[in-house]
Enzyme design. Sequence first.
Site, PDB file in Angstrom:
ATOM      1  N   GLY A  46      -1.213   4.213  -7.161  1.00  0.00           N
ATOM      2  CA  GLY A  46      -1.792   4.675  -5.897  1.00  0.00           C
ATOM      3  C   GLY A  46      -0.683   5.051  -4.938  1.00  0.00           C
ATOM      4  N   GLN A  51       3.336   6.639   3.025  1.00  0.00           N
ATOM      5  CA  GLN A  51       4.472   6.199   2.197  1.00  0.00           C
ATOM      6  C   GLN A  51       5.484   7.323   1.965  1.00  0.00           C
ATOM      7  OE1 GLN A  51       1.641   4.203  -0.779  1.00  0.00           O
ATOM      8  NE2 GLN A  51       3.467   2.927  -0.939  1.00  0.00           N
ATOM      9  N   CYS A  94       3.895  -2.907  -4.627  1.00  0.00           N
ATOM     10  CA  CYS A  94       3.808  -1.753  -3.724  1.00  0.00           C
ATOM     11  C   CYS A  94       5.085  -0.948  -3.850  1.00  0.00           C
ATOM     12  CB  CYS A  94       3.621  -2.224  -2.285  1.00  0.00           C
ATOM     13  SG  CYS A  94       3.464  -0.864  -1.100  1.00  0.00           S
ATOM     14  N   LEU A  95       4.940   0.360  -3.949  1.00  0.00           N
ATOM     15  CA  LEU A  95       6.122   1.220  -4.058  1.00  0.00           C
ATOM     16  C   LEU A  95       6.978   1.140  -2.793  1.00  0.00           C
ATOM     17  CD1 LEU A  95       4.395   4.293  -5.733  1.00  0.00           C
ATOM     18  CD2 LEU A  95       5.901   2.612  -6.838  1.00  0.00           C
ATOM     19  N   HIS A 136      -5.904  -1.885  -1.020  1.00  0.00           N
ATOM     20  CA  HIS A 136      -4.449  -1.868  -0.769  1.00  0.00           C
ATOM     21  C   HIS A 136      -4.059  -0.554  -0.079  1.00  0.00           C
ATOM     22  CE1 HIS A 136      -0.117  -2.413  -2.319  1.00  0.00           C
ATOM     23  NE2 HIS A 136      -0.151  -1.125  -1.989  1.00  0.00           N
ATOM     24  N   GLU A 137      -4.599   0.559  -0.572  1.00  0.00           N
ATOM     25  CA  GLU A 137      -4.242   1.865  -0.007  1.00  0.00           C
ATOM     26  C   GLU A 137      -4.802   2.049   1.401  1.00  0.00           C
ATOM     27  OE1 GLU A 137      -2.002   3.207  -1.518  1.00  0.00           O
ATOM     28  OE2 GLU A 137      -2.265   2.423  -3.522  1.00  0.00           O
ATOM     29  N   HIS A 140      -2.707   0.562   3.962  1.00  0.00           N
ATOM     30  CA  HIS A 140      -1.567   1.404   4.377  1.00  0.00           C
ATOM     31  C   HIS A 140      -1.959   2.321   5.543  1.00  0.00           C
ATOM     32  CE1 HIS A 140       1.722   0.615   1.573  1.00  0.00           C
ATOM     33  NE2 HIS A 140       0.935   0.772   0.514  1.00  0.00           N
TER      34      HIS A 140
HETATM   35  O1  GNR Z   1       1.540   1.046  -8.166  1.00  0.00           O
HETATM   36  C1  GNR Z   1       0.904   0.194  -7.545  1.00  0.00           C
HETATM   37  N1  GNR Z   1       0.339  -0.836  -8.219  1.00  0.00           N
HETATM   38  C2  GNR Z   1      -0.558  -1.714  -7.642  1.00  0.00           C
HETATM   39  C3  GNR Z   1      -0.887  -2.866  -8.360  1.00  0.00           C
HETATM   40  C4  GNR Z   1      -1.791  -3.766  -7.852  1.00  0.00           C
HETATM   41  C5  GNR Z   1      -2.390  -3.519  -6.637  1.00  0.00           C
HETATM   42  C6  GNR Z   1      -2.064  -2.383  -5.909  1.00  0.00           C
HETATM   43  C7  GNR Z   1      -1.172  -1.494  -6.415  1.00  0.00           C
HETATM   44  S1  GNR Z   1      -0.804  -0.052  -5.521  1.00  0.00           S
HETATM   45  C8  GNR Z   1       0.811   0.284  -6.069  1.00  0.00           C
HETATM   46  C9  GNR Z   1       1.305   1.604  -5.517  1.00  0.00           C
HETATM   47  C10 GNR Z   1       1.381   1.539  -4.010  1.00  0.00           C
HETATM   48  O2  GNR Z   1       2.252   1.006  -3.400  1.00  0.00           O
HETATM   49  N2  GNR Z   1       0.386   2.058  -3.351  1.00  0.00           N
HETATM   50  O3  GNR Z   1       0.364   1.999  -2.009  1.00  0.00           O
HETATM   51 NI    NI Z   2       1.438   0.191  -1.489  1.00  0.00          NI
END
Ligand code: GNR
Ligand code: NI
Length: 172
Positions: A46, A51, A94-95, A136-137, A140
């Site tokens: 995601g 980001q 999270c990246l 999660h997204e 952000h």
């Molecule tokens: O790549 C991602 N893996 C992930 C694993 C578990 C829960 C959420 C994520 S999102 C993350 C990529 C990212 O930072 N998205 O904002």
């Molecule tokens: Ni993230």
Amino acid sequence: MAIRPIITAPDDRLRQVSKPVASVDDGLRALMDDMLETMYDAPGIGLAAIQIGEPIRVIVMDIAGDEEEPAPQYFVNPEILDPAEEMNLHEEGCLSVPEFYEEVERPASCRVKYLDYDGKAQTLEAEGLLATCIQHEIDHLEGVLFIDHLSRLKRERILKKLKKEQRLAAAE
Ligand code: GNR
Ligand code: NI
């Protein structure tokens, strides 16, 4: 299409509240294409526009497994509806918080209302990894990172290590 640099914590830009998109046009689709390419390259499942430094309410995702066909998904102005009372623990990364993985508790399922790649209104039932990832997204878009769901001690430890790594990288 282009791969764009991903902003990492602690960076104040990640704390902005992203603005709604007024219309889904070719310019926005070009950004979504870049986001998808950046996400696949990272690799991640995601990516929110903030980001890569764009403070607008746009998300791309692909939660297909390694052995499956790619299944890109695009969410413009997403909103969570009917979050379940039942909670779920899922390990998240999270990246923008590279190389840290921690369990986060979130509603186990929800519905999501959004505009798709063509600007068409959609709603989706999400559970499992899809529910975790979309929440999660959407965090952000509000300037929230998964580490904000951890204890203060854990969060501060992670941020301190990230700062130290950035200092070392800058000195190279
Ligand atoms: O790549 C991602 N893996 C992930 C694993 C578990 C829960 C959420 C994520 S999102 C993350 C990529 C990212 O930072 N998205 O904002
Ligand atoms: Ni993230």
